[in-house]
Design an enzyme around this catalytic site. Structure first.
Site, PDB file in Angstrom:
ATOM      1  CG  ASN A 266      -1.485  -1.307   1.563  1.00 50.49           C
ATOM      2  OD1 ASN A 266      -2.238  -1.838   0.771  1.00 50.49           O
ATOM      3  ND2 ASN A 266      -1.120  -1.864   2.690  1.00 50.49           N
ATOM      4  CD  GLU A 299       5.411  -6.387  -0.133  1.00 46.97           C
ATOM      5  OE1 GLU A 299       4.723  -5.756  -0.951  1.00 46.97           O
ATOM      6  OE2 GLU A 299       5.461  -7.639  -0.127  1.00 46.97           O
ATOM      7  CD  GLU A 321       3.247  -8.738  -7.063  1.00 46.47           C
ATOM      8  OE1 GLU A 321       4.422  -8.860  -6.633  1.00 46.47           O
ATOM      9  OE2 GLU A 321       2.395  -8.044  -6.472  1.00 46.47           O
TER      10      GLU A 321
HETATM   11  N1  B3K Z   1       0.887  -7.486  -3.806  1.00 43.23           N
HETATM   12  C1  B3K Z   1       0.765  -8.279  -2.610  1.00 43.23           C
HETATM   13  C2  B3K Z   1       0.004  -9.548  -2.793  1.00 43.23           C
HETATM   14  C3  B3K Z   1      -1.467  -9.403  -2.733  1.00 43.23           C
HETATM   15  C4  B3K Z   1      -2.146 -10.747  -2.717  1.00 43.23           C
HETATM   16  C5  B3K Z   1      -3.613 -10.627  -2.832  1.00 43.23           C
HETATM   17  N2  B3K Z   1      -4.266 -11.894  -2.656  1.00 43.23           N
HETATM   18  C6  B3K Z   1       2.090  -8.571  -2.009  1.00 43.23           C
HETATM   19  C7  B3K Z   1       3.244  -8.562  -2.931  1.00 43.23           C
HETATM   20  O1  B3K Z   1       3.325  -9.277  -3.890  1.00 43.23           O
HETATM   21  O2  B3K Z   1       4.121  -7.791  -2.684  1.00 43.23           O
HETATM   22 ZN    ZN Z   2       4.744  -8.159  -4.923  1.00 46.61          ZN
END
Ligand code: B3K
Ligand code: ZN
Length: 869
Positions: A266, A299, A321
């Site tokens: 976030n 993150e 990702e």
């Molecule tokens: N973007 C999130 C993963 C969200 C999963 C939703 N079911 C964490 C990451 O890949 O950094």
């Molecule tokens: Zn990620």
């Protein structure tokens, strides 16, 4: 059950967008009132229906431009406004919803974790908070005001900068946040609670000061430091290697105990599973330390690859990702050991990702069809996605790759982009033709390279014949040829590397395999060479080449590429396992190659040359890794033969293991590459010695004198696996010491669930009533139930079907409380086609029982349906 699939080809631009949203949260664990005031814009002048996503809350009121509005239709998952009477482009919608965070065990949307309240919105959780255009290509500026009881929730956090705050007369207080960067709803976050805060700061390369705040449960400050240091290292590395600088004045991380995955990026307010934050030498292992650093980095790196540039639609998930995993892998490689990191990643890919390709859930890194998006946060999208980026990096080289990155960022900053936007930037930056390479995005499955060679002494020409094929997968029957970078090296018999030439030209060590059959010629080769193939695992493929023992021995000793040396050891182990499994099935006695034992002895004796590689080479593949060698898996046979291999190595190398164990001295615990490698080797010695006559005394002593969790756990694990007499007292000691701490107890639950004992399932069932266990905490469920189903291959696949029945009972409960966790746990069950007929029948019966459950979640429905198809 309504479960409609969505298709990538159906993407359409939104008719409406939201530019600004003001959210007011009157927070209460039982009844939270959310007022969302959004500024909408009609993008398509023809559009009259505004369909908003929303579910799982109580809908209260709706206003359009400040007036009550009644022209809407509602179903369980949406609210559609009839705007045919509205003749402006811009308008305001105000929606009031009522939520019950305490009852929300799905851990998606707004939910209670411990005594705090937090959110998880990716992928489609925002729609559990209010009605919204909940899709990643709608980017809005968020202002969030949170009001709550001050004594219970002294900290009220959201994205961006804190712009105002105040106290109310009734004991409540409020804080208002503003995030200046437009973002999709999935990046929204809110946290309320009482925490200890670790603060620090970072000066960016352009000289801006960023406040860093790390929030942990009260009493946990002594476990927060490593995460903070990791964050600062990540920020610095991203500036140095990618030229990317942080953009807000504040960066916050909150650790919570109830969380479905690792962490969430976030904007400005990361929310983390406490497992990936909390560490001190007493509670965390070396492995935990490195995992924390890598998730913190991952993150953080998302701030650019994910947040500033987000995904147009969820089919593009790998855009953020795959790329961010590649970036975190590079970070770890630069800071620690490149070959060690590579080997770790390849192990994961070969077991989990190759297995996914062979499963009913097979999909390309950019899926074409999705029922439940949460089912596509997979090793394929993440890890194979990262491999695809890595191949681009291999083909372009660091310089052109970074040039491509800069172009990609310049063109897409502030936008919702596609995988194609990324590849196109790389293509234009490098002037390489990536037409064929793009197929990696659309084709699923594990390609196989079959290589044979030919040496002509007369002409001094050596040729490699490479053929490629990708077997059909559950989702895709027809396959095409891919562009596969194949990194090679040639050695002479004494292990000297040969120059790669074709007449007067030097040949790049990375060959471009593009056709189904191809021959590569090398000239001026005056001795029959030994080929080292797929160096650094230059492509996510299976390789077939018929090495003889002498060639393997040459490579094991002399290959310059550490990955190759490790990979050769894997081939040797695989051959031993196969050979003995056949012998076992034929009722013949098992035997271990004396030549391999001699090689292993040599490597162990010269461990000082490379401590880490020694450990990696001497680590026997896990049962799950061996299992992937077979189309049909024999759980008992593989477990039995592997056990024989461990014991044989232990017996034969006992004196060397003892010597090395005693030679390595580590007094104070430090997290440095050197010390981690030495601890790793010493603990490997313990794990083998456990199977010898000195096992009980060595392991007992190792446990008693351990001054850190890495050693403690190594001893406990060795005792459990080798079923040593000291095992029960050590397990009880650990339990007494740590039962107050769920995170540490996860290690204990994991060991209990993977015990080799016959009655392990009974034990696991009993442990579900253990005071430290909590069915609503995903970490506990994963460490007890997940390790049993995934790691204890023999017990889970017990021929009486008891393992399957147990998992099914758990899944029925989880389907109600937490479908996302259920959907991860069901994986071993849907892979029935990898087992014999008797087991298949039992597994299918379990799935059929599940499919009849009332209110089956979309998450489980999608997987069961695919499996039973
Ligand atoms: N973007 C999130 C993963 C969200 C999963 C939703 N079911 C964490 C990451 O890949 O950094
Ligand atoms: Zn990620």
């Amino acid at each position: 059950m309504q479960a409609k699939a969505k298709y990538r080809k159906d993407y359409r631009k939104p008719d409406f967008t939201v530019t600004d949203i003001f959210l007011d949260f009157q927070l209460d664990p039982k009844k939270t009132i959310v007022t969302a005031i959004s500024q909408y814009q009609r993008l398509n002048p023809e559009a009259t229906k505004l369909r908003l996503d929303g579910n799982s809350f109580q809908f209260s009121t709706l206003k359009l431009n400040g007036k009550d509005f009644k022209q809407f239709e509602q179903d369980g998952e949406s609210l559609t406004l009839d705007l045919s009477q509205l003749n402006t482009t811009d308008f305001e919608v105000e929606i009031v919803t009522i939520l019950n965070p305490e009852k929300n065990t799905s851990l998606q949307g707004l939910y209670q974790s411990g005594d705090g309240i937090c959110t998880q919105c990716e992928a489609e959780g925002f729609r559990q908070i209010t009605y919204m255009l909940d899709r990643p290509d709608v980017l809005a500026r968020y202002t969030t005001k949170i009001t709550a009881e001050k004594s219970k929730y002294p900290y009220l956090l959201s994205n961006g900068n804190r712009i105002a705050s105040g106290d109310l007369d009734d004991g409540r207080h409020w804080v208002e946040w503003n995030d200046p960067f437009p973002k999709p709803s999935y990046l929204f976050a809110l946290v309320a609670g009482d925490f200890d805060v670790l603060t620090d700061s970072f000066i960016t390369k352009s000289g801006r000061k960023v406040a860093l705040e790390l929030f942990v449960d009260r009493g946990n400050l002594d476990r927060a430091d490593w995460a903070m240091q990791s964050l600062k290292r990540s920020m610095k590395w991203d500036e140095e290697r990618f030229g990317l600088e942080y953009d807000l004045d504040i960066y916050m991380i909150v650790a919570v105990d109830f969380f479905n995955m690792g962490a969430m990026e976030n904007k400005g307010l990361n929310i983390f599973n406490s497992k990936f934050v909390l560490a001190n030498p007493q509670t965390a292992t070396d492995e935990d330390y490195l995992a924390i650093e890598s998730v913190i980095a991952h993150e953080y790196f998302h701030n650019w690859t994910g947040n500033r540039i987000t995904c147009r639609d969820w089919f593009q998930l790998s855009l953020k990702e795959g790329l961010t995993v590649f970036r975190d892998q590079e970070f770890t490689s630069d800071l620690w050991s490149r070959s060690g990191k590579r080997i770790e990643d390849v192990r994961l890919l070969r077991t989990a990702q190759f297995a996914e390709d062979a499963s009913p859930m097979a999909h390309p890194i950019r899926p074409d069809k999705v029922i439940e998006m949460n089912n596509f946060y997979t090793v394929t999208v993440y890890e194979k996605g990262a491999e695809v980026i890595r191949m681009l990096h291999t083909l372009l080289g660091e310089q052109l790759f970074q040039k491509g990155m800069q172009l990609y960022v310049a063109e897409n900053d502030g936008k919702a982009a596609t995988c194609e936007d990324f590849v196109s930037a790389m293509e234009r930056a490098s002037a390489l033709d990536l037409t064929q390479f793009r197929r990696w995005y659309s084709q699923s499955g594990t390609p196989e390279l079959t290589i044979s060679d030919n040496y002509d002494e007369q002409s001094a020409v050596y040729s490699l014949h490479v053929s490629q094929t990708t077997p059909p997968t559950a989702d895709q029957m027809e396959k095409v040829d891919l562009h596969i970078p194949l990194k090679i090296a040639l050695y002479d018999k004494v292990g000297k590397p040969l120059v790669l030439k074709h007449h007067d030209n030097l040949v790049n060590s990375v060959l471009n395999v593009t056709q189904s059959e191809q021959t590569f010629e090398f000239t001026d080769i005056h001795t029959k060479p030994v080929p080292a193939l797929l160096g650094d695992f230059s492509a996510p493929v299976k390789l077939h080449y018929d090495y003889n023992a002498a060639q393997l021995s040459t490579l094991l000793r002399h290959a310059e590429n550490h990955f190759v040396r490790w990979d050769v050891a894997q081939m040797l182990y695989a051959a031993e396992l196969r050979r003995n499994l056949t012998r076992h099935q034929q009722g013949k006695p098992l035997e271990f190659s004396a030549d391999i034992l001699a090689e292993l002895y040599q490597i162990l004796e010269s461990y000082q040359q490379n401590v880490e590689l020694t450990t990696l080479i001497l680590t026997l593949p896990k049962v799950t890794e061996f299992a992937e060698l077979f189309k049909t898996i024999d759980p008992e046979g593989i477990t039995l033969v592997r056990d024989f291999m461990v014991r044989t190595i232990a017996d034969n190398l006992k004196q060397s293991f003892l010597k090395v164990y005693n030679e390595i001295r580590l007094d104070t615990y430090r997290v440095t590459a050197g010390d981690i490698a030495l601890r790793g080797l010493r603990n490997l010695c313990v794990s083998y010695l456990a199977y010898t006559t000195v096992g009980n005394s060595v392991v007992n002593k190792h446990y008693t004198y351990a001054n850190n969790m890495t050693d403690t756990l190594a001893a406990l694990s060795a005792a459990t696996k080798a079923q040593l007499p000291c095992r029960d007292s050590l397990l009880v000691d650990f339990e007494n010491r740590w039962q107050h701490d769920g995170l540490v107890m996860d290690k204990w639950f994991m060991l209990q669930a993977t015990r080799p004992d016959e009655d392990v399932l009974l034990k696991v069932m009993q442990l579900m009533d253990h005071p430290s266990f909590n069915f609503n905490n995903p970490n506990r469920v994963r460490s007890l139930v997940g390790s049993f189903a995934n790691q204890n291959v023999k017990a889970f696949h017990a021929i009486d079907g008891s393992g399957y029945r147990f998992l099914t009972d758990i899944l029925i409960r989880l389907n109600e409380s937490n479908p996302q966790v259920a959907s991860r746990l069901i994986e071993p069950l849907i892979r029935f086609s990898r087992y014999d007929g008797q087991r298949q029948t039992l597994m299918k019966r379990a799935l059929e029982r599940l499919s009849e459950v009332e209110n089956l979640s979309r998450d489980l429905y999608e997987k069961i349906e695919k499996a039973l198809q």
